[in-house]
Design an enzyme around this catalytic site. Structure first.
Site, mmCIF file in Angstrom:
data_model
loop_
_atom_site.group_PDB
_atom_site.id
_atom_site.type_symbol
_atom_site.label_atom_id
_atom_site.label_comp_id
_atom_site.label_asym_id
_atom_site.label_seq_id
_atom_site.Cartn_x
_atom_site.Cartn_y
_atom_site.Cartn_z
ATOM 1 N N LYS A 12 -28.528 -2.875 -7.598
ATOM 2 C CA LYS A 12 -28.067 -4.004 -8.447
ATOM 3 C C LYS A 12 -26.379 -3.791 -8.083
ATOM 4 O O LYS A 12 -25.938 -2.899 -8.511
ATOM 5 C CB LYS A 12 -28.208 -4.066 -9.526
ATOM 6 C CG LYS A 12 -28.252 -5.181 -10.459
ATOM 7 C CD LYS A 12 -29.067 -6.454 -9.891
ATOM 8 C CE LYS A 12 -29.398 -7.506 -11.059
ATOM 9 N NZ LYS A 12 -30.343 -8.445 -10.401
ATOM 10 N N THR A 57 -34.297 -4.015 -9.521
ATOM 11 C CA THR A 57 -32.714 -4.090 -9.554
ATOM 12 C C THR A 57 -32.437 -4.424 -11.099
ATOM 13 O O THR A 57 -31.406 -4.285 -11.794
ATOM 14 C CB THR A 57 -32.135 -5.246 -8.495
ATOM 15 O OG1 THR A 57 -32.470 -6.377 -8.780
ATOM 16 C CG2 THR A 57 -32.565 -4.400 -7.216
ATOM 17 N N ASP A 58 -33.231 -5.676 -11.677
ATOM 18 C CA ASP A 58 -32.822 -5.912 -12.963
ATOM 19 C C ASP A 58 -32.897 -4.891 -14.098
ATOM 20 O O ASP A 58 -32.417 -4.779 -14.993
ATOM 21 C CB ASP A 58 -33.853 -7.180 -13.279
ATOM 22 C CG ASP A 58 -33.332 -7.883 -14.611
ATOM 23 O OD1 ASP A 58 -32.530 -8.424 -14.574
ATOM 24 O OD2 ASP A 58 -34.084 -7.792 -15.655
ATOM 25 N N PHE A 153 9.769 3.457 13.786
ATOM 26 C CA PHE A 153 8.908 3.431 14.851
ATOM 27 C C PHE A 153 9.126 3.457 16.119
ATOM 28 O O PHE A 153 9.627 2.198 16.588
ATOM 29 C CB PHE A 153 7.800 2.482 14.411
ATOM 30 C CG PHE A 153 6.355 2.418 14.983
ATOM 31 C CD1 PHE A 153 5.604 3.748 15.037
ATOM 32 C CD2 PHE A 153 6.014 1.296 15.798
ATOM 33 C CE1 PHE A 153 4.236 3.640 15.543
ATOM 34 C CE2 PHE A 153 4.764 1.325 16.452
ATOM 35 C CZ PHE A 153 3.907 2.543 16.247
ATOM 36 N N ARG A 170 12.986 0.448 8.974
ATOM 37 C CA ARG A 170 12.252 -0.649 8.768
ATOM 38 C C ARG A 170 11.619 -0.518 7.270
ATOM 39 O O ARG A 170 11.667 0.548 6.797
ATOM 40 C CB ARG A 170 11.014 -0.645 9.758
ATOM 41 C CG ARG A 170 10.220 0.480 9.661
ATOM 42 C CD ARG A 170 8.821 0.261 10.309
ATOM 43 N NE ARG A 170 7.924 1.429 10.370
ATOM 44 C CZ ARG A 170 6.843 1.370 10.947
ATOM 45 N NH1 ARG A 170 6.194 0.450 11.469
ATOM 46 N NH2 ARG A 170 6.107 2.653 10.693
ATOM 47 N N GLN A 214 0.753 6.753 10.276
ATOM 48 C CA GLN A 214 -0.213 7.933 10.277
ATOM 49 C C GLN A 214 0.522 9.323 9.756
ATOM 50 O O GLN A 214 -0.304 9.895 9.131
ATOM 51 C CB GLN A 214 -0.509 8.209 11.458
ATOM 52 C CG GLN A 214 -1.543 7.303 12.279
ATOM 53 C CD GLN A 214 -0.674 6.114 13.014
ATOM 54 O OE1 GLN A 214 0.396 5.825 12.588
ATOM 55 N NE2 GLN A 214 -1.295 5.300 13.923
ATOM 56 N N ASN A 240 -0.818 -1.675 7.130
ATOM 57 C CA ASN A 240 0.443 -1.714 7.310
ATOM 58 C C ASN A 240 1.152 -3.210 7.156
ATOM 59 O O ASN A 240 0.964 -4.066 7.736
ATOM 60 C CB ASN A 240 0.980 -1.490 8.861
ATOM 61 C CG ASN A 240 2.416 -1.138 8.814
ATOM 62 O OD1 ASN A 240 3.175 -1.558 8.066
ATOM 63 N ND2 ASN A 240 2.852 -0.267 9.919
#
Length: 287
Positions: A12, A57-58, A153, A170, A214, A240
């Site tokens: 569920k 599932t109930d 970077f 940045r 990373q 990112n």
């Protein structure tokens, strides 16, 4: 050609539960989303439609509500463990139970008044099998963080399709999804552990001069593992969230990294795990 049944599970999904603990005039609210998933002797159900091994599932949904009334919710890891162990212990056909819970925070505005917290969502995933082994993964998602500088970077591969320019300054922004594995489920104070790991992730993000997302991911996982002995593995997923400096020269204005366009897609997605060298095998797929 031989065709056979592969790995399978059922359950569920997303049972919404709000539990109010009435502690005199002061109330406490737990707002959670619970998903249960069971596996075991389900061949007949798939191959012949024989449902004699199937717990509906109930019924799983009803169990969530009944357990909240009987035991309360408390820490979501403890609630998930109680549910998972119940399904395996009470149903011979169920050999493995997986319970995931998301918790939505509320800030107190009075003894019985609350304002929904717009921050991250606390999560957990619990596995329990017929051999009595329990594994607890705590976590969070949508922890949005940003460094306005201290990120670079450059030095990456370039080819005939590369247009990205290297940068030494940045914005670095992401929405962290993190999960961490407890070495021994009962050995952890889940509330304290959650706050400590969360603090480590934020401190490492803020304190790392980043040459790549990373590198930042690894620093965050490493900080959590070296600070919190009760966990043995951290897995992180970090999109990112790119911020591009807007060209204001058509208006006779310069822009020294002050005005940015925040792009929502496409985005780089950085994912990885950090673990202790003596971490025991999880024994299951995290997904």
């Amino acid at each position: 050609m031989i065709v056979k049944l592969g790995a399978n599970r059922y359950g569920k999904a997303e049972t919404r539960l709000v539990h109010v603990l009435r502690d005199g005039p002061v109330h406490h609210v737990k707002d959670v989303n619970v998903s249960t998933s069971l596996s075991g002797d389900m061949e007949a159900a798939h191959l012949t439609g024989d449902n004699s091994a199937v717990l509906p599932t109930d019924t799983q949904k009803n169990t969530v509500y009944a357990f909240a009334r009987q035991y309360g919710v408390g820490q979501i890891e403890e609630f998930a463990l109680r549910l998972a162990r119940h399904f395996v212990a009470t149903q011979p056909s169920i050999r493995h139970a997986r319970v995931t819970i998301e918790e939505y925070g509320w800030n107190r505005a009075g003894p019985h008044s609350f304002v929904r917290d717009g921050g991250e969502v606390r999560t957990c995933v619990v596995h329990h099998d017929e051999d009595g082994r329990s594994t607890v993964l705590s976590g969070l998602r949508e922890l949005v963080v940003l460094n306005s500088t201290g990120s670079e970077f450059h030095g990456y591969i370039t080819d005939e399709y590369t247009t990205l320019q290297p940068t030494t300054d940045r914005i670095l922004a992401t929405a962290v999804t993190a999960r961490w594995r407890h070495t021994a489920p009962e050995a952890s104070s889940y509330a304290k552990s959650y706050e400590e790991v969360r603090r480590c992730l934020i401190d490492a993000f803020a304190g790392t001069h980043s040459l790549s997302l990373q590198q930042t991911l690894y620093a965050m996982g490493e900080r959590a593992l070296t600070t919190c002995p009760e966990i043995c593995e951290v897995r992180l997923s970090m999109p990112n969230r790119h911020h591009f400096a807007v060209d204001l020269s058509p208006f006779g204005l310069d822009n020294e990294n002050e005005v940015f366009h925040a792009a929502d897609r496409p985005y780089g997605l950085i994912e990885g795990g950090v673990l202790r060298d003596d971490a025991p095998d999880a024994g299951f797929a995290w997904e």
